[in-house]
Design a protein around this motif. Structure first.
Motif, PDB file in Angstrom:
ATOM      1  N   PRO A  34      34.488  43.539  33.920  1.00 14.81           N
ATOM      2  CA  PRO A  34      34.652  42.510  34.963  1.00 14.81           C
ATOM      3  C   PRO A  34      36.115  42.181  35.241  1.00 14.81           C
ATOM      4  CG  PRO A  34      32.938  41.873  33.424  1.00 14.81           C
ATOM      5  CD  PRO A  34      33.617  43.048  32.827  1.00 14.81           C
ATOM      6  N   MET A  35      36.963  42.202  34.193  1.00 14.73           N
ATOM      7  CA  MET A  35      38.369  41.893  34.411  1.00 14.73           C
ATOM      8  C   MET A  35      39.054  42.990  35.222  1.00 14.73           C
ATOM      9  SD  MET A  35      38.678  38.964  33.137  1.00 14.73           S
ATOM     10  CE  MET A  35      40.423  38.879  33.484  1.00 14.73           C
ATOM     11  N   VAL A  36      38.695  44.229  34.981  1.00 17.02           N
ATOM     12  CA  VAL A  36      39.252  45.329  35.766  1.00 17.02           C
ATOM     13  C   VAL A  36      38.826  45.201  37.218  1.00 17.02           C
ATOM     14  CG1 VAL A  36      39.176  47.825  36.118  1.00 17.02           C
ATOM     15  CG2 VAL A  36      39.467  46.900  33.813  1.00 17.02           C
ATOM     16  N   VAL A  37      37.557  44.872  37.440  1.00 19.36           N
ATOM     17  CA  VAL A  37      37.069  44.680  38.810  1.00 19.36           C
ATOM     18  C   VAL A  37      37.818  43.540  39.481  1.00 19.36           C
ATOM     19  CG1 VAL A  37      35.070  44.010  40.190  1.00 19.36           C
ATOM     20  CG2 VAL A  37      34.801  45.644  38.315  1.00 19.36           C
ATOM     21  N   ALA A  38      38.003  42.436  38.752  1.00 18.22           N
ATOM     22  CA  ALA A  38      38.708  41.287  39.329  1.00 18.22           C
ATOM     23  C   ALA A  38      40.143  41.645  39.692  1.00 18.22           C
ATOM     24  CB  ALA A  38      38.695  40.125  38.333  1.00 18.22           C
ATOM     25  N   THR A  40      41.494  44.840  40.240  1.00 20.22           N
ATOM     26  CA  THR A  40      41.639  45.915  41.235  1.00 20.22           C
ATOM     27  C   THR A  40      41.116  45.517  42.610  1.00 20.22           C
ATOM     28  OG1 THR A  40      39.530  46.872  40.509  1.00 20.22           O
ATOM     29  CG2 THR A  40      41.550  47.701  39.479  1.00 20.22           C
ATOM     30  N   GLN A  41      40.088  44.650  42.641  1.00 18.63           N
ATOM     31  CA  GLN A  41      39.494  44.247  43.914  1.00 18.63           C
ATOM     32  C   GLN A  41      40.005  42.884  44.390  1.00 18.63           C
ATOM     33  OE1 GLN A  41      37.543  46.442  45.568  1.00 18.63           O
ATOM     34  NE2 GLN A  41      37.971  47.817  43.812  1.00 18.63           N
ATOM     35  N   HIS A  42      40.967  42.329  43.651  1.00 21.24           N
ATOM     36  CA  HIS A  42      41.567  41.036  44.020  1.00 21.24           C
ATOM     37  C   HIS A  42      40.489  39.955  44.175  1.00 21.24           C
ATOM     38  CE1 HIS A  42      45.263  43.277  44.547  1.00 21.24           C
ATOM     39  NE2 HIS A  42      44.626  44.098  45.397  1.00 21.24           N
ATOM     40  N   LEU A  43      39.648  39.852  43.156  1.00 26.36           N
ATOM     41  CA  LEU A  43      38.573  38.853  43.137  1.00 26.36           C
ATOM     42  C   LEU A  43      38.767  37.959  41.915  1.00 26.36           C
ATOM     43  CD1 LEU A  43      35.542  41.186  43.960  1.00 26.36           C
ATOM     44  CD2 LEU A  43      36.704  39.616  45.525  1.00 26.36           C
ATOM     45  N   PRO A  44      39.651  36.971  41.997  1.00 28.27           N
ATOM     46  CA  PRO A  44      39.926  36.136  40.816  1.00 28.27           C
ATOM     47  C   PRO A  44      38.690  35.429  40.275  1.00 28.27           C
ATOM     48  CG  PRO A  44      40.857  35.160  42.812  1.00 28.27           C
ATOM     49  CD  PRO A  44      40.438  36.536  43.178  1.00 28.27           C
ATOM     50  N   ALA A  45      37.729  35.115  41.159  1.00 27.76           N
ATOM     51  CA  ALA A  45      36.527  34.427  40.682  1.00 27.76           C
ATOM     52  C   ALA A  45      35.719  35.295  39.737  1.00 27.76           C
ATOM     53  CB  ALA A  45      35.658  34.000  41.868  1.00 27.76           C
ATOM     54  N   ALA A  46      35.894  36.613  39.827  1.00 28.01           N
ATOM     55  CA  ALA A  46      35.129  37.517  38.964  1.00 28.01           C
ATOM     56  C   ALA A  46      35.530  37.402  37.497  1.00 28.01           C
ATOM     57  CB  ALA A  46      35.293  38.959  39.438  1.00 28.01           C
ATOM     58  N   THR A  47      36.658  36.726  37.244  1.00 28.96           N
ATOM     59  CA  THR A  47      37.038  36.535  35.834  1.00 28.96           C
ATOM     60  C   THR A  47      36.011  35.687  35.084  1.00 28.96           C
ATOM     61  OG1 THR A  47      38.403  34.628  36.450  1.00 28.96           O
ATOM     62  CG2 THR A  47      39.495  36.780  36.320  1.00 28.96           C
ATOM     63  N   TRP A  48      35.237  34.859  35.817  1.00 27.42           N
ATOM     64  CA  TRP A  48      34.174  34.098  35.172  1.00 27.42           C
ATOM     65  C   TRP A  48      33.082  35.024  34.633  1.00 27.42           C
ATOM     66  CZ3 TRP A  48      34.730  29.169  33.882  1.00 27.42           C
ATOM     67  CH2 TRP A  48      35.677  28.400  34.575  1.00 27.42           C
ATOM     68  N   VAL A  49      32.916  36.171  35.256  1.00 23.72           N
ATOM     69  CA  VAL A  49      31.957  37.145  34.753  1.00 23.72           C
ATOM     70  C   VAL A  49      32.412  37.653  33.382  1.00 23.72           C
ATOM     71  CG1 VAL A  49      30.801  39.347  35.190  1.00 23.72           C
ATOM     72  CG2 VAL A  49      31.316  37.801  37.095  1.00 23.72           C
ATOM     73  N   GLY A  50      33.701  37.973  33.289  1.00 28.96           N
ATOM     74  CA  GLY A  50      34.234  38.430  32.006  1.00 28.96           C
ATOM     75  C   GLY A  50      34.139  37.360  30.934  1.00 28.96           C
ATOM     76  N   MET A  51      34.411  36.101  31.324  1.00 25.23           N
ATOM     77  CA  MET A  51      34.307  35.013  30.355  1.00 25.23           C
ATOM     78  C   MET A  51      32.867  34.855  29.886  1.00 25.23           C
ATOM     79  SD  MET A  51      35.483  31.033  30.759  1.00 25.23           S
ATOM     80  CE  MET A  51      37.163  31.540  31.111  1.00 25.23           C
ATOM     81  N   ALA A  52      31.924  34.961  30.826  1.00 21.19           N
ATOM     82  CA  ALA A  52      30.513  34.877  30.439  1.00 21.19           C
ATOM     83  C   ALA A  52      30.141  36.023  29.509  1.00 21.19           C
ATOM     84  CB  ALA A  52      29.632  34.898  31.689  1.00 21.19           C
ATOM     85  N   ILE A 507      47.168  36.719  32.561  1.00 17.88           N
ATOM     86  CA  ILE A 507      46.865  37.545  33.736  1.00 17.88           C
ATOM     87  C   ILE A 507      46.251  36.692  34.835  1.00 17.88           C
ATOM     88  CG2 ILE A 507      45.269  39.320  34.560  1.00 17.88           C
ATOM     89  CD1 ILE A 507      45.874  40.959  32.172  1.00 17.88           C
ATOM     90  N   GLN A 508      45.378  35.745  34.459  1.00 16.68           N
ATOM     91  CA  GLN A 508      44.718  34.902  35.448  1.00 16.68           C
ATOM     92  C   GLN A 508      45.706  33.964  36.145  1.00 16.68           C
ATOM     93  OE1 GLN A 508      41.438  33.718  32.524  1.00 16.68           O
ATOM     94  NE2 GLN A 508      40.356  33.628  34.463  1.00 16.68           N
ATOM     95  N   THR A 509      46.650  33.393  35.395  1.00 18.17           N
ATOM     96  CA  THR A 509      47.547  32.380  35.957  1.00 18.17           C
ATOM     97  C   THR A 509      48.896  32.926  36.375  1.00 18.17           C
ATOM     98  OG1 THR A 509      48.418  31.821  33.775  1.00 18.17           O
ATOM     99  CG2 THR A 509      46.446  30.637  34.511  1.00 18.17           C
ATOM    100  N   GLY A 510      49.283  34.071  35.853  1.00 21.82           N
ATOM    101  CA  GLY A 510      50.612  34.604  36.127  1.00 21.82           C
ATOM    102  C   GLY A 510      51.701  33.936  35.324  1.00 21.82           C
ATOM    103  N   ASP A 511      51.318  33.049  34.390  1.00 21.07           N
ATOM    104  CA  ASP A 511      52.277  32.357  33.531  1.00 21.07           C
ATOM    105  C   ASP A 511      52.446  33.176  32.252  1.00 21.07           C
ATOM    106  OD1 ASP A 511      53.806  30.696  31.995  1.00 21.07           O
ATOM    107  OD2 ASP A 511      52.534  28.934  32.232  1.00 21.07           O
ATOM    108  N   TRP A 512      53.658  33.736  32.041  1.00 21.73           N
ATOM    109  CA  TRP A 512      53.884  34.642  30.917  1.00 21.73           C
ATOM    110  C   TRP A 512      54.457  33.929  29.692  1.00 21.73           C
ATOM    111  CZ3 TRP A 512      51.422  38.935  31.851  1.00 21.73           C
ATOM    112  CH2 TRP A 512      51.256  39.334  33.174  1.00 21.73           C
ATOM    113  N   GLU A 513      54.350  32.604  29.654  1.00 22.62           N
ATOM    114  CA  GLU A 513      54.874  31.853  28.514  1.00 22.62           C
ATOM    115  C   GLU A 513      53.775  31.069  27.807  1.00 22.62           C
ATOM    116  OE1 GLU A 513      57.912  32.367  27.718  1.00 22.62           O
ATOM    117  OE2 GLU A 513      58.433  33.480  29.530  1.00 22.62           O
ATOM    118  N   LEU A 514      52.544  31.525  27.939  1.00 24.13           N
ATOM    119  CA  LEU A 514      51.422  30.740  27.428  1.00 24.13           C
ATOM    120  C   LEU A 514      51.222  30.869  25.924  1.00 24.13           C
ATOM    121  CD1 LEU A 514      48.694  31.119  30.188  1.00 24.13           C
ATOM    122  CD2 LEU A 514      50.169  29.175  29.710  1.00 24.13           C
TER     123      LEU A 514
END
Length: 706
Positions: A34-38, A40-52, A507-514
């Motif tokens: 799911p993260m790869v799909v999110a 490559t397809q620019h679907l940030p909401a799909a990250t919830w699939v990976g979390m699930a 990756i989700q937020t673009g913040d590299w200092e987390l």
């Protein structure tokens, strides 16, 4: 200092388990695809699939397919519902109240066992994340709920569909572990020296073996019961496995009784040849037990005939009698050992026949030498665990309330201070807090150290490369290895899971200092959890341990009384009393292990308490040896010794409960002159074991005092 050293040692200790490679690969695919799909397809909401996919995979602890499907399905549905409910923006006061109510309910899920308890923790964590990342409108909240269902179904398909479906495989492997443990014991007794001490010099070694086998039997019983419930229309395979499980329980009894008999048998050099034949038979018996284990694991029968019997022991015994060099006590003991070997051989032949026909569907014979176990395979009523734990005296009730209050306070702190990624604070509180004080500190150490090391690993990786494709690959590898090593080490699981979660968030937020933010929030959450464990309804193990020991001593008493009133150790009442004793000893030993995690002094100061548990089990072994002879000596009146030992055991239980020294031992009951030599020998050993147990209780009294 000693306590800290024990916690550090527990952090780096590896359990004797195999890595769960299949579970690790499934976790990587459940999150990574799911993260790869999110990405490559620019679907940030799909990250919830990976979390699930991650959360549903975490609750899959293996075992029967039905149980796994029910657990993962329940997690998917409840996660979708709670995702929809918690996605709405709430004011701070409402978020605090909601967190308190839901996290308390999730903590109470422990009433139903470890797996529901784990699911409660995972659901609480997901709800905290969803609450911290509110949806913009109802459509977005509904979409999040749907994406969670999609991720859960994806994880379930990986776990239950794409992998081969072998319904009885978990039960096979669980029962095979029992036979391998039994084979190890038979082989070790077969190697006992003919001179010098009989049993291993370390008593804990024997106690650990008995605990391990009883634990394996109970786990196998639960796995098989669940598997048979889900396949009610097909019984042949289940019947075969049930016979093999009950056979393992019957063999366990004999492998406890035989070493006890060898320990009381005379050991002069003139008996060495006879004794060597008994031990040789046990060593050869171990090969049959391993053959049964292989047949279970490989899912095919092998026509390998048994290679041993008791004939050589019988001939050696007859030769010794003919020479006139056998005393009455030696003749009684070695004749009994030979009779037990004959019985063991009878069991082995029947079990080998069943194991060799696991696949051909041949019906189980109705005249097998071991009968069904009286333990019920039916589940408890649905609401009974809740009723049992609704009260302030329940550890689970106090833990659930403490968990809810502490999580609510953490939520208020996060909202009040406006902490970045503050849900990591609350998640740490939920993960670290355990029902027992020592375990909370240990889990906090594991979480903090794991996050420090994992966060540093993530920061180092981000400093080297920020290519999303490479980082996605690293996330999948981290998840795969973390889940794979979890059976071996919870600490290494934390170390590897931390960078995966940090990189996922980056990756989700673009913040590299987390990484630094996660480390700081984890430390805050760990500190809150430790304060909550200390101040809110603490549950120190030293308060519960005496009660657990007293229960084990009373189980010893009930077992002895049931044996004294029975004509055979195969009677249902005797078998059930033996099983209850095993379970009570397991509970007491688990309590002792928890006591070690919170004890501040040297472990050696707890040696009397450990000895008390060890001798409680040894007394039970002496009763088992006595029970094994009832088949041939059922007319012997055991009531005088049973009454004497029963009253002493009850006094010992009361002394432990009230944290005082027991009363002095009363005058030893005299055995009847009409008793045969073997019965008198067993009675004498029983009384000696009782004396040792009394002495251990006296020594342990100072350590049991508050």
């Amino acid at each position: 200092m000693n306590s800290l050293r024990r916690h550090v040692e527990s952090f780096v200790r590896l359990e004797p388990a195999r890595p769960a490679l299949g579970a690790g690969l499934r976790a990587a695919l459940a999150v990574g695809v799911p993260m790869v799909v999110a990405a490559t397809q620019h679907l940030p909401a799909a990250t919830w699939v990976g979390m699930a996919g991650l959360f549903v995979t975490l609750v899959d602890r293996g075992g029967p397919y039905r149980d796994r499907a029910v657990t993962m399905g329940a997690m998917t549905l409840l996660g979708a519902v709670m995702g929809l409910v918690s996605a709405w923006p709430l004011p701070s006061w409402a978020a605090v109240l909601f967190t308190f109510a839901w996290v308390t309910a999730c903590g109470f899920a422990r009433s139903y066992g470890d797996t529901p308890g784990l699911m409660g923790v995972v659901l609480a964590n997901y709800t905290v994340v969803s609450l911290a990342l509110p949806a913009h409108d109802f459509a977005a909240a509904l979409s999040r709920s749907g994406l969670f269902i999609l991720g859960g179904l994806w994880a379930m398909m990986l776990a239950l569909v794409l992998w081969p479906l072998r319904p009885y495989r978990p039960a096979r492997f669980a029962i095979a572990r029992c036979y391998r443990d039994l084979a190890d014991r038979a082989e070790s007794v077969g190697k006992w020296p003919l001179e010098g001490p009989t049993a291993p010099p370390n008593l804990v070694e024997v106690v650990d073996w008995e605990s391990r086998v009883r634990q394996s039997l109970e786990e196998a019983r639960g796995v098989l019961a669940s598997t048979r419930r889900e396949r009610a229309g097909e019984s042949d395979r289940g019947e075969h496995l049930l016979v093999l499980l009950e056979g393992a329980d019957a063999v366990l009894t004999l492998l406890v009784a035989l070493p006890e008999t060898l320990e009381v048998a005379p050991r002069e050099s003139r008996y060495h040849a006879l004794r060597a034949e008994v031990q040789r038979a046990l060593s050869e018996h171990s090969r049959d037990l391993r053959h049964i284990a292989r047949a279970l694991e490989q899912e095919k029968g092998e026509s390998e005939p048994s290679t041993w019997n008791a004939e050589r022991v019988r001939r050696a015994l007859a030769a010794q009698v003919a020479e006139g060099g056998l005393s009455d006590s030696a003749r009684a003991a070695y004749s009994h050992a030979e009779a037990l070997l004959v019985r063991l051989r009878e069991y082995t032949e029947a079990l080998l026949e069943v194991a060799n026909h696991l696949e051909d569907g041949r019906p189980v014979e109705s005249d097998l030498p071991m009968g069904p176990h009286p333990a019920s395979l039916k589940g408890r009523p649905l609401l009974e665990p809740l009723r049992d734990n609704l009260g302030t005296d329940s550890v689970i009730f106090r833990h659930a309330l403490r968990l809810g209050v502490t999580a609510a306070l953490a939520t208020a702190l996060v909202r009040g201070l406006g902490l970045d990624h503050g849900y990591w604070v609350i998640i740490t509180v939920i993960v670290v807090l355990q029902p027992y004080s020592g375990m909370t500190f240990q889990r906090g150490l594991q979480r903090a150290a794991g996050t420090l090391l994992g966060g540093a690993l993530a920061a180092g990786l981000v400093a080297l490369v920020r290519d999303p494709a490479v980082l996605l690959g690293a996330i999948m590898v981290f998840f795969a290895v973390a889940i794979a090593v979890k059976p071996m080490s919870l600490s290494f699981f934390q170390v590897l899971l931390a960078p995966a979660l940090v990189l996922l968030a980056e990756i989700q937020t673009g913040d590299w200092e987390l990484a630094g933010v996660r480390i700081a929030n984890t430390m805050i959450g760990g500190a809150i959890a430790l304060v909550g464990a200390r101040l809110l309804w603490p549950s120190p193990e030293h308060v519960r341990f005496p009660e657990q020991v007293a229960n084990a001593l009373r189980a010893d008493r009930e077992y002895l009384l049931s044996v004294a009133s029975a004509r055979s150790d195969a009677e249902p009442e005797v078998r059930e009393a033996r099983r209850k004793l095993g379970l009570q000893l397991l509970s007491a030993e688990a309590s002792f292990q928890r006591l070690l995690t919170e004890y501040r002094g040297s472990s050696r100061q707890l040696e009397p308490a450990m000895a008390l548990l060890a001798y409680a089990r040894r007394f039970g072994a002496a009763v088992t040896a006595l029970a094994a002879s009832r088949q041939w000596h059922a007319k012997q009146d055991l009531s005088p010794v049973a009454s004497y030992a029963g009253s002493v055991l009850e006094d010992l239980a009361l002394a432990v409960e009230h944290r005082r020294e027991p009363s002095p031992l009363p005058r030893t009951a005299s055995t009847h002159e009409s008793m045969d030599v073997l019965s008198r020998t067993q009675m004498d050993r029983l009384v000696r074991q009782l004396t040792v147990l009394h002495h251990a209780t006296v020594r342990a009294a100072p350590q049991l005092s508050p």
